[in-house]
Design a protein around this motif. Structure first.
Motif, PDB file in Angstrom:
ATOM      1  N   UNK A 151      35.148  20.277 -18.523  1.00 34.95           N
ATOM      2  CA  UNK A 151      36.444  19.614 -18.316  1.00 34.95           C
ATOM      3  C   UNK A 151      36.558  18.905 -16.970  1.00 34.95           C
ATOM      4  N   UNK A 152      35.440  18.368 -16.496  1.00 30.72           N
ATOM      5  CA  UNK A 152      35.491  17.551 -15.284  1.00 30.72           C
ATOM      6  C   UNK A 152      34.376  16.512 -15.330  1.00 30.72           C
ATOM      7  N   UNK A 153      34.626  15.397 -14.655  1.00 33.23           N
ATOM      8  CA  UNK A 153      33.628  14.333 -14.582  1.00 33.23           C
ATOM      9  C   UNK A 153      32.662  14.633 -13.449  1.00 33.23           C
ATOM     10  N   UNK A 154      31.390  14.507 -13.767  1.00 32.76           N
ATOM     11  CA  UNK A 154      30.337  14.753 -12.787  1.00 32.76           C
ATOM     12  C   UNK A 154      29.344  13.601 -12.868  1.00 32.76           C
ATOM     13  N   UNK A 155      28.908  13.131 -11.729  1.00 29.93           N
ATOM     14  CA  UNK A 155      27.867  12.109 -11.661  1.00 29.93           C
ATOM     15  C   UNK A 155      26.543  12.814 -11.380  1.00 29.93           C
ATOM     16  N   UNK A 156      25.562  12.534 -12.228  1.00 37.21           N
ATOM     17  CA  UNK A 156      24.222  13.070 -12.026  1.00 37.21           C
ATOM     18  C   UNK A 156      23.409  11.938 -11.409  1.00 37.21           C
ATOM     19  N   UNK A 157      22.863  12.172 -10.225  1.00 33.12           N
ATOM     20  CA  UNK A 157      22.135  11.149  -9.483  1.00 33.12           C
ATOM     21  C   UNK A 157      20.667  11.553  -9.366  1.00 33.12           C
ATOM     22  N   UNK A 158      19.789  10.599  -9.577  1.00 32.53           N
ATOM     23  CA  UNK A 158      18.358  10.834  -9.422  1.00 32.53           C
ATOM     24  C   UNK A 158      17.785   9.732  -8.552  1.00 32.53           C
ATOM     25  N   UNK A 159      17.136  10.123  -7.467  1.00 32.80           N
ATOM     26  CA  UNK A 159      16.467   9.139  -6.622  1.00 32.80           C
ATOM     27  C   UNK A 159      15.481   8.365  -7.496  1.00 32.80           C
ATOM     28  N   UNK A 160      15.404   7.072  -7.336  1.00 29.53           N
ATOM     29  CA  UNK A 160      14.580   6.215  -8.198  1.00 29.53           C
ATOM     30  C   UNK A 160      13.090   6.322  -7.915  1.00 29.53           C
ATOM     31  N   UNK A 161      12.704   7.002  -6.829  1.00 30.46           N
ATOM     32  CA  UNK A 161      11.304   7.035  -6.419  1.00 30.46           C
ATOM     33  C   UNK A 161      10.711   8.439  -6.333  1.00 30.46           C
ATOM     34  N   UNK A 162      11.557   9.430  -6.188  1.00 29.99           N
ATOM     35  CA  UNK A 162      11.121  10.822  -6.083  1.00 29.99           C
ATOM     36  C   UNK A 162      12.008  11.675  -6.982  1.00 29.99           C
ATOM     37  N   UNK A 163      11.504  12.797  -7.454  1.00 32.58           N
ATOM     38  CA  UNK A 163      12.289  13.638  -8.373  1.00 32.58           C
ATOM     39  C   UNK A 163      13.353  14.479  -7.659  1.00 32.58           C
TER      40      UNK A 163
ATOM     41  N   UNK B 268       0.813  -1.217   0.000  1.00 28.88           N
ATOM     42  CA  UNK B 268       0.000   0.000   0.000  1.00 28.88           C
ATOM     43  C   UNK B 268       0.850   1.272   0.000  1.00 28.88           C
ATOM     44  N   UNK B 269       2.036   1.199   0.585  1.00 29.51           N
ATOM     45  CA  UNK B 269       2.855   2.408   0.595  1.00 29.51           C
ATOM     46  C   UNK B 269       4.117   2.267  -0.259  1.00 29.51           C
ATOM     47  N   UNK B 270       4.072   1.390  -1.246  1.00 26.46           N
ATOM     48  CA  UNK B 270       5.196   1.221  -2.162  1.00 26.46           C
ATOM     49  C   UNK B 270       5.315   2.468  -3.046  1.00 26.46           C
ATOM     50  N   UNK B 271       6.498   3.082  -3.089  1.00 26.52           N
ATOM     51  CA  UNK B 271       6.652   4.300  -3.896  1.00 26.52           C
ATOM     52  C   UNK B 271       6.666   3.978  -5.397  1.00 26.52           C
ATOM     53  N   UNK B 272       6.253   4.953  -6.183  1.00 25.72           N
ATOM     54  CA  UNK B 272       6.319   4.816  -7.639  1.00 25.72           C
ATOM     55  C   UNK B 272       7.751   5.005  -8.094  1.00 25.72           C
ATOM     56  N   UNK B 273       8.081   4.388  -9.221  1.00 20.70           N
ATOM     57  CA  UNK B 273       9.426   4.551  -9.773  1.00 20.70           C
ATOM     58  C   UNK B 273       9.453   5.738 -10.729  1.00 20.70           C
ATOM     59  N   UNK B 274      10.593   6.409 -10.750  1.00 24.23           N
ATOM     60  CA  UNK B 274      10.837   7.519 -11.672  1.00 24.23           C
ATOM     61  C   UNK B 274      11.044   6.949 -13.075  1.00 24.23           C
ATOM     62  N   UNK B 275      10.681   7.714 -14.101  1.00 23.18           N
ATOM     63  CA  UNK B 275      10.866   7.296 -15.495  1.00 23.18           C
ATOM     64  C   UNK B 275      12.348   7.419 -15.867  1.00 23.18           C
ATOM     65  N   UNK B 276      13.019   6.288 -15.927  1.00 24.77           N
ATOM     66  CA  UNK B 276      14.459   6.245 -16.190  1.00 24.77           C
ATOM     67  C   UNK B 276      14.799   6.778 -17.576  1.00 24.77           C
ATOM     68  N   UNK B 277      13.994   6.441 -18.572  1.00 21.53           N
ATOM     69  CA  UNK B 277      14.272   6.900 -19.942  1.00 21.53           C
ATOM     70  C   UNK B 277      14.147   8.418 -20.052  1.00 21.53           C
ATOM     71  N   UNK B 278      13.168   8.990 -19.375  1.00 20.19           N
ATOM     72  CA  UNK B 278      13.001  10.444 -19.392  1.00 20.19           C
ATOM     73  C   UNK B 278      14.218  11.125 -18.767  1.00 20.19           C
ATOM     74  N   UNK B 279      14.689  10.589 -17.654  1.00 16.36           N
ATOM     75  CA  UNK B 279      15.882  11.127 -16.987  1.00 16.36           C
ATOM     76  C   UNK B 279      17.086  11.092 -17.923  1.00 16.36           C
ATOM     77  N   UNK B 280      17.321   9.970 -18.561  1.00 14.73           N
ATOM     78  CA  UNK B 280      18.469   9.851 -19.468  1.00 14.73           C
ATOM     79  C   UNK B 280      18.339  10.805 -20.647  1.00 14.73           C
ATOM     80  N   UNK B 281      17.140  10.958 -21.171  1.00 13.63           N
ATOM     81  CA  UNK B 281      16.899  11.867 -22.289  1.00 13.63           C
ATOM     82  C   UNK B 281      17.228  13.307 -21.900  1.00 13.63           C
ATOM     83  N   UNK B 282      16.811  13.716 -20.707  1.00 14.99           N
ATOM     84  CA  UNK B 282      17.106  15.065 -20.221  1.00 14.99           C
ATOM     85  C   UNK B 282      18.614  15.246 -20.076  1.00 14.99           C
ATOM     86  N   UNK B 283      19.282  14.237 -19.525  1.00 19.01           N
ATOM     87  CA  UNK B 283      20.744  14.297 -19.355  1.00 19.01           C
ATOM     88  C   UNK B 283      21.437  14.476 -20.706  1.00 19.01           C
TER      89      UNK B 283
END
Length: 157
Positions: A62-74, A15-30
């Motif tokens: 000129x630097x490496x950056x990791x973009x992180x997105x929580x899988x359940x909330x934006x 009943x309280x399982x969180x929804x998953x974020x749209x992974x493809x949308x995130x990658x497209x924005x990136x």
């Protein structure tokens, strides 16, 4: 900052399982944002069972950056280093501006907010503002995170 129910990826019932974020949308924005800033996507990572976030590694300014997105909330964050059980969060104003229309971009100050965990007669409570469920509090008791960022972007399995 309020930690919402399910942000860790754990839940106490379906009943309280969180929804998953749209992974493809995130990658497209990136990809779009990186291209517009003459950067390069170095690697996209699939979400796995040992983390609660999506990750894209980019080369920008000129630097490496990791973009992180929580899988359940934006909730989105930037890091200079992402290793098992260790993330070095950073701020990036240019990238933040690009992601803000889509996600809640968290500052390193928000992510490094210390946790106030209490244990009273075997019952764990988190005094920071939160709506976490009992399963999440059990995980906090087990993994012993120190900051809000360690809850929002974790490697708990």
């Amino acid at each position: 900052m309020n930690l919402p129910n399910g942000v860790t990826g754990f839940y106490s019932s379906l009943d309280n399982k969180p929804n998953k974020i749209d992974e493809n949308h995130f990658k497209s924005i990136c990809f779009d944002l990186v291209r517009r800033n003459q950067g390069k996507v170095l690697k996209t990572y699939e979400q796995n069972v040992t983390s609660n976030f999506l990750k894209v590694k980019i080369d920008m300014f000129n630097r490496e950056i990791h973009v992180l997105l929580n899988a359940y909330y934006p909730f989105l964050a930037f890091a200079s280093t992402v290793e098992f059980q260790y993330i070095n969060f950073i701020n990036d104003p240019v990238l933040s501006k690009g992601f803000m229309p889509f996600y809640n971009v968290l500052s390193k100050e928000e992510l490094y907010e210390p946790l106030d965990i209490r244990n009273n007669k075997g019952k764990v409570s988190l005094e920071n503002e939160n709506d976490l469920n009992s399963s999440e509090l059990e995980q906090i008791d087990y993994w012993k995170p120190n900051t809000v960022g360690e809850i929002m972007f974790n490697f708990w399995d």
